[in-house]
Design a protein around this motif. Structure first.
Motif, PDB file in Angstrom:
ATOM      1  N   HIS A 100      -8.931   1.693 -13.254  1.00  0.00           N
ATOM      2  CA  HIS A 100      -7.665   1.037 -13.583  1.00  0.00           C
ATOM      3  C   HIS A 100      -7.864  -0.326 -14.226  1.00  0.00           C
ATOM      4  CE1 HIS A 100      -7.797  -1.836 -10.113  1.00  0.00           C
ATOM      5  NE2 HIS A 100      -8.646  -0.931  -9.664  1.00  0.00           N
ATOM      6  N   SER A 135      -3.251  -1.716 -17.545  1.00  0.00           N
ATOM      7  CA  SER A 135      -2.451  -1.221 -16.428  1.00  0.00           C
ATOM      8  C   SER A 135      -1.295  -2.173 -16.155  1.00  0.00           C
ATOM      9  CB  SER A 135      -3.328  -1.080 -15.187  1.00  0.00           C
ATOM     10  OG  SER A 135      -3.843  -2.338 -14.808  1.00  0.00           O
ATOM     11  N   GLN A 174      -0.812  -4.129 -13.644  1.00  0.00           N
ATOM     12  CA  GLN A 174      -1.172  -5.450 -13.145  1.00  0.00           C
ATOM     13  C   GLN A 174      -1.529  -6.391 -14.290  1.00  0.00           C
ATOM     14  OE1 GLN A 174      -4.467  -4.570 -10.550  1.00  0.00           O
ATOM     15  NE2 GLN A 174      -5.980  -5.063 -12.087  1.00  0.00           N
ATOM     16  N   LEU A 207      -0.429   8.024  -9.214  1.00  0.00           N
ATOM     17  CA  LEU A 207      -1.267   6.938  -8.720  1.00  0.00           C
ATOM     18  C   LEU A 207      -0.622   5.582  -8.975  1.00  0.00           C
ATOM     19  CD1 LEU A 207      -4.758   8.251  -9.866  1.00  0.00           C
ATOM     20  CD2 LEU A 207      -3.853   8.221  -7.535  1.00  0.00           C
ATOM     21  N   SER A 208       0.012   5.440 -10.134  1.00  0.00           N
ATOM     22  CA  SER A 208       0.604   4.158 -10.496  1.00  0.00           C
ATOM     23  C   SER A 208       1.734   3.776  -9.558  1.00  0.00           C
ATOM     24  CB  SER A 208       1.107   4.230 -11.943  1.00  0.00           C
ATOM     25  OG  SER A 208       1.802   3.055 -12.286  1.00  0.00           O
ATOM     26  N   ALA A 219       0.671   3.387  -5.802  1.00  0.00           N
ATOM     27  CA  ALA A 219      -0.079   2.153  -5.551  1.00  0.00           C
ATOM     28  C   ALA A 219       0.872   0.976  -5.328  1.00  0.00           C
ATOM     29  CB  ALA A 219      -1.018   1.870  -6.719  1.00  0.00           C
ATOM     30  N   LEU A 268       2.597   1.383  -1.974  1.00  0.00           N
ATOM     31  CA  LEU A 268       1.702   1.040  -0.873  1.00  0.00           C
ATOM     32  C   LEU A 268       1.620  -0.471  -0.658  1.00  0.00           C
ATOM     33  CD1 LEU A 268      -1.317   3.472  -1.246  1.00  0.00           C
ATOM     34  CD2 LEU A 268       0.061   3.127   0.806  1.00  0.00           C
ATOM     35  N   LEU A 269       1.495  -1.211  -1.759  1.00  0.00           N
ATOM     36  CA  LEU A 269       1.436  -2.666  -1.637  1.00  0.00           C
ATOM     37  C   LEU A 269       2.728  -3.215  -1.038  1.00  0.00           C
ATOM     38  CD1 LEU A 269      -0.312  -3.628  -4.995  1.00  0.00           C
ATOM     39  CD2 LEU A 269      -1.301  -3.613  -2.707  1.00  0.00           C
ATOM     40  N   GLN A 318      -7.068  -4.242  -0.817  1.00  0.00           N
ATOM     41  CA  GLN A 318      -8.076  -3.290  -1.270  1.00  0.00           C
ATOM     42  C   GLN A 318      -8.311  -2.169  -0.265  1.00  0.00           C
ATOM     43  OE1 GLN A 318      -8.970  -3.231  -4.312  1.00  0.00           O
ATOM     44  NE2 GLN A 318      -7.807  -5.127  -4.595  1.00  0.00           N
ATOM     45  N   MET A 351      -5.223   0.108  -0.198  1.00  0.00           N
ATOM     46  CA  MET A 351      -5.141   0.998  -1.362  1.00  0.00           C
ATOM     47  C   MET A 351      -6.150   2.131  -1.243  1.00  0.00           C
ATOM     48  SD  MET A 351      -2.832  -0.092  -3.562  1.00  0.00           S
ATOM     49  CE  MET A 351      -3.336   0.338  -5.198  1.00  0.00           C
ATOM     50  N   LEU A 377      -4.181   5.697  -0.823  1.00  0.00           N
ATOM     51  CA  LEU A 377      -4.199   6.633  -1.950  1.00  0.00           C
ATOM     52  C   LEU A 377      -5.036   7.876  -1.664  1.00  0.00           C
ATOM     53  CD1 LEU A 377      -4.515   4.251  -5.044  1.00  0.00           C
ATOM     54  CD2 LEU A 377      -2.483   5.430  -4.210  1.00  0.00           C
ATOM     55  N   ASN A 426     -13.543  -3.639  -6.008  1.00  0.00           N
ATOM     56  CA  ASN A 426     -12.289  -4.255  -6.435  1.00  0.00           C
ATOM     57  C   ASN A 426     -12.094  -5.649  -5.861  1.00  0.00           C
ATOM     58  OD1 ASN A 426     -10.398  -2.305  -8.067  1.00  0.00           O
ATOM     59  ND2 ASN A 426     -11.409  -1.017  -6.544  1.00  0.00           N
TER      60      ASN A 426
END
Length: 741
Positions: free
Chosen positions: A223, A228, A230, A331-332, A335, A338-339, A360, A363, A367, A386
């Motif tokens: 990513h 992406s 972010q 996934l996008s 993610a 989740l955050l 980290q 995630m 995921l 990461n």
């Protein structure tokens, strides 16, 4: 409102799980029913029906734009525009063509083409081409990447190869300028990492090698090397912060309100960066969320976290419901969700290093279920990688790359900045390569649905805030990952998989406690079928090691993937009909006629021609017998070798015959076919292959002998449960609305 938005998203996402689409004639009634319910208390059901109808209508439109069966495999003269940045690797130019005109009016509106040894092309150019077109089709194997779904999601109606062509007009406008910028970036001295800078600035990944992608996958940092969400959010934040800082220092003009300017500049920068990236799904999601956050900042209205995420989800799906077929979409959004789950509602504040660490590992764990469901590898070193790669790339390398790119028009100014960015990227890749060597990506065995549900519930429990009851049970629910329930053959039986590897061969034979691989599929330059297809299939089927690897002979279509597989799943022994032609690192032994052994009540016997004059004749032949049911694997033996085999001591009456040499005319003599008496004939080949396999004469001989044909080009990967005398399973027969039969 949120319930209705969730229902709309559910209706749009249901498309991904349909085995077949409802008829077009039913969609107006579904849409009408949804619209009728919208003003009433059942508006959530109405939103669901409207979303479902719109998604199905969009899918029907994309399917109708595919190449027809009558035109499959034919060559056409056509004219079109190169739509995106062409991908040039290994002397092959791959690109997408749109705005197509031809005397054949029913050709698809978007094509994906490959030109071997083709000239340099630029986005926005218009070309007149002679192209051999094929219907969208991909390899179908256990839990492998679904290429056909990917093509449909991009609305590509056909693929093909270029025979000849000429440029009609040069590139003009935005696409041409974007391509020129890519070429300028690739020519910059960035300490060997200009390709990575081009990936970060314009979204072009053709400058990254296969080794680079393997490193990124092993460390869970893919990513970071694509534009992406972010990155887009970070750029918008930097531009907003710059104006805010100028206003705080008193430098900003007092007559001009700084807040509207900051929001406008941030949104403009995000849109410009999104345009450079080609507006992929993560960028679309980020742009919508950035716009909502900036709107909230202007209006001083608190929107929360979940409402902007829901608006972004519905907006992306309404724009193109087929994005739900892409792994990156799931996934996008997951993610970001989740955050939000991990950080929203927490009491107190965390230090930046603690927040980054929490993000980290959350995630990596959160995921995990979606990675399992999509059949994607899991990076065990991802949280560590990461931890330092995310701040380095997002806060330092991307800003430097964008700054250097914007200053390229000033001689001697932009290049040094990009040189520094390239040096940081080189250091980053060195560190990631070390981590990848220490802990490569893990591809776990495929789990049954009930076990997957346990893992998903376990991850959710662990991610809940401390103090929630039963959180410790989450660790127990993760046990199926360590001890996956694998369906092993019973003693006296064998499970045989004839993988769909195109114009090549790879066969897995598994007994209760042992596994054998016969051939490994082809390799074409950097594209290794053994690594991309066979190895993931072995992993997801629960094969963690091979007792024996048999390479029938050394031709690339049979042994091309051997080195990659031997690196990842080391075989106890390697046997081949041509060990001298194979890499010494394989340590291959000579195939010896008469060698026989038994695993769990299943008997195996080898044979090789004593008079072999070439590679095909040297093929190592394998006979497998399980509870009276027999399978003969023949490699690429020809008619002369077949005659020698008929005079040998090898028992040839079998139930299943792998047709020699993919059905070549030089093999499968009438005498050999009649001697085997096989009721099922297996052929491994690619559709519309250049060799014309299988030859019509071979097909006629098999038909005359009463053998039923099972072809990987038609059925995908084929499973035979040897010893049970039951029908075969072709994976292509499993219904998917986007999959051609």
């Amino acid at each position: 409102m949120r319930t209705a938005m969730l229902a709309l998203a559910a209706g749009l996402l249901l498309l991904r799980f349909l085995p077949q689409l409802p008829p077009v004639s039913a969609l107006p009634f579904i849409l009408a029913a949804g619209l009728v319910l919208l003003p009433f208390r059942w508006r959530a059901i109405g939103c669901f029906l409207c979303g479902f109808a719109w998604a199905c209508l969009s899918a029907h439109e994309a399917l109708d734009d595919r190449l027809s069966t009558e035109r499959d495999g034919r060559t056409f003269w056509l004219e079109g525009t190169v739509s995106d940045l062409p991908d040039v690797r290994g002397g092959v130019v791959r690109f997408e063509l749109v705005n197509i005109s031809s005397r054949h009016s029913d050709l698809p509106s978007r094509l994906r083409l490959a030109w071997y040894g083709g000239p340099r092309m630029q986005a926005g150019e218009r070309w007149r081409l002679a192209a051999k077109l094929k219907k969208p089709r991909g390899l179908v194997n256990p839990h492998s990447f679904d290429y056909e779904a990917w093509l449909l999601a991009r609305r590509i109606g056909a693929s093909g190869t270029i025979k000849a062509g000429e440029r009609v007009s040069v590139a003009a406008g935005g696409p041409g300028w974007r391509d020129q910028l890519r070429q300028r970036l690739l020519a910059v001295d960035a300490q060997g990492r200009s390709g990575a800078i081009a990936a970060l600035v314009v979204g072009d990944d053709s400058g990254l090698s296969t080794t680079d992608w393997r490193t990124l996958q092993d460390t869970g940092t893919v990513h970071l090397m694509v534009i992406s969400g972010q990155h887009v959010g970070m750029l918008a934040g930097l531009l907003y912060g710059l104006v805010a800082l100028l206003a705080r220092w008193g430098i900003w003009p007092r007559r001009v309100a700084w807040l509207p300017c900051a929001c406008s500049l941030a949104l403009a920068g995000a849109l410009a960066y999104g345009w450079l990236a080609g507006f992929e799904v993560p960028v679309q999601r980020a742009l919508v969320m950035v716009a909502l956050v900036l709107l909230w900042r202007l209006r001083y209205r608190h929107l929360g976290v979940w409402l902007p995420l829901l608006i972004a989800l519905d907006a992306v799906l309404l724009l193109d419901p087929l994005v739900g077929l892409q792994s990156g979409f799931w996934l996008s959004f997951l993610a970001v969700a989740l955050l939000a789950l991990v950080f929203r509602g927490r009491l107190g504040s965390w230090s930046w290093w603690r927040a980054l660490g929490r993000a980290q590992w959350s995630m990596a764990l959160g995921l995990l279920p979606i990675l399992l469901a999509l059949g994607l590898p899991v990076s065990l070193s991802g949280p560590i990688a990461n931890l330092f790669a995310v701040p380095l790339v997002s806060a330092v390398i991307v800003p430097l790359s964008l700054l250097g790119t914007s200053l390229l028009w000033l001689p001697g100014v932009g290049e040094p900045v990009l040189w520094v960015a390239g040096g940081l990227l080189a250091i980053l890749f060195d560190a990631l390569q070390w981590l990848a060597g220490w802990q490569p990506a893990w591809l776990p065995a495929s789990l049954p649905f009930w076990a997957w549900l346990l893992v998903a519930l376990g991850t959710l429990l662990i991610l809940l805030p401390p103090g929630i009851p039963f959180r410790a049970l989450g660790l127990v629910f993760l046990l199926p990952l360590l001890f996956p329930p694998i369906d092993k053959p019973a003693v006296g039986q064998a499970e045989v998989w004839l993988f769909d590897v195109g114009q090549g061969l790879a066969v897995l034979v598994r007994t209760h406690d042992h596994a054998l691989l016969y051939d490994t599929g082809p390799r074409y330059g950097d594209f290794d079928i053994g690594e991309r297809v066979v190895l993931p299939s072995l992993r997801t089927l629960g094969v963690s090691g091979l007792d024996l690897l048999i390479l029938s002979h050394a031709d690339s279509d049979h042994a091309g993937g051997a080195s990659a597989i031997q690196r990842q799943i080391r075989a106890g022994r390697v046997v081949s009909g041509e060990p001298a032609r194979l890499p010494a690192s394989l340590g291959a032994e000579m195939c010896r006629s008469g060698d026989a052994w038994e695993w769990n009540g299943v008997r195996f016997t080898l044979w090789q021609s004593p008079r072999a004059r070439d590679g095909n004749q040297s093929s190592c032949v394998l006979l497998i017998e399980a509870s009276g049911e027999r399978l003969l694997l023949t490699g690429d033996i020809d008619v002369d070798t077949e005659q020698l085999l008929l005079t040998s001591d090898m028992p040839l009456e079998v139930d299943w015959l792998l047709v020699p040499h993919h059905g070549s005319r030089s093999s499968s003599s009438t005498a050999f076919i009649e001697a085997t008496g096989a009721g099922g004939a297996l052929i491994s080949r690619s559709l519309h292959n250049a060799f014309g396999h299988p030859h019509p004469e071979v097909l006629q001989r098999l038909h005359t002998a009463g053998a039923r044909l099972y072809d990987t080009a038609e059925l995908g990967a084929i499973r035979i449960r040897l010893g049970r005398f039951e029908p075969v399973l072709g994976l292509r027969t499993k219904r998917r609305f986007w999959r051609e039969k």
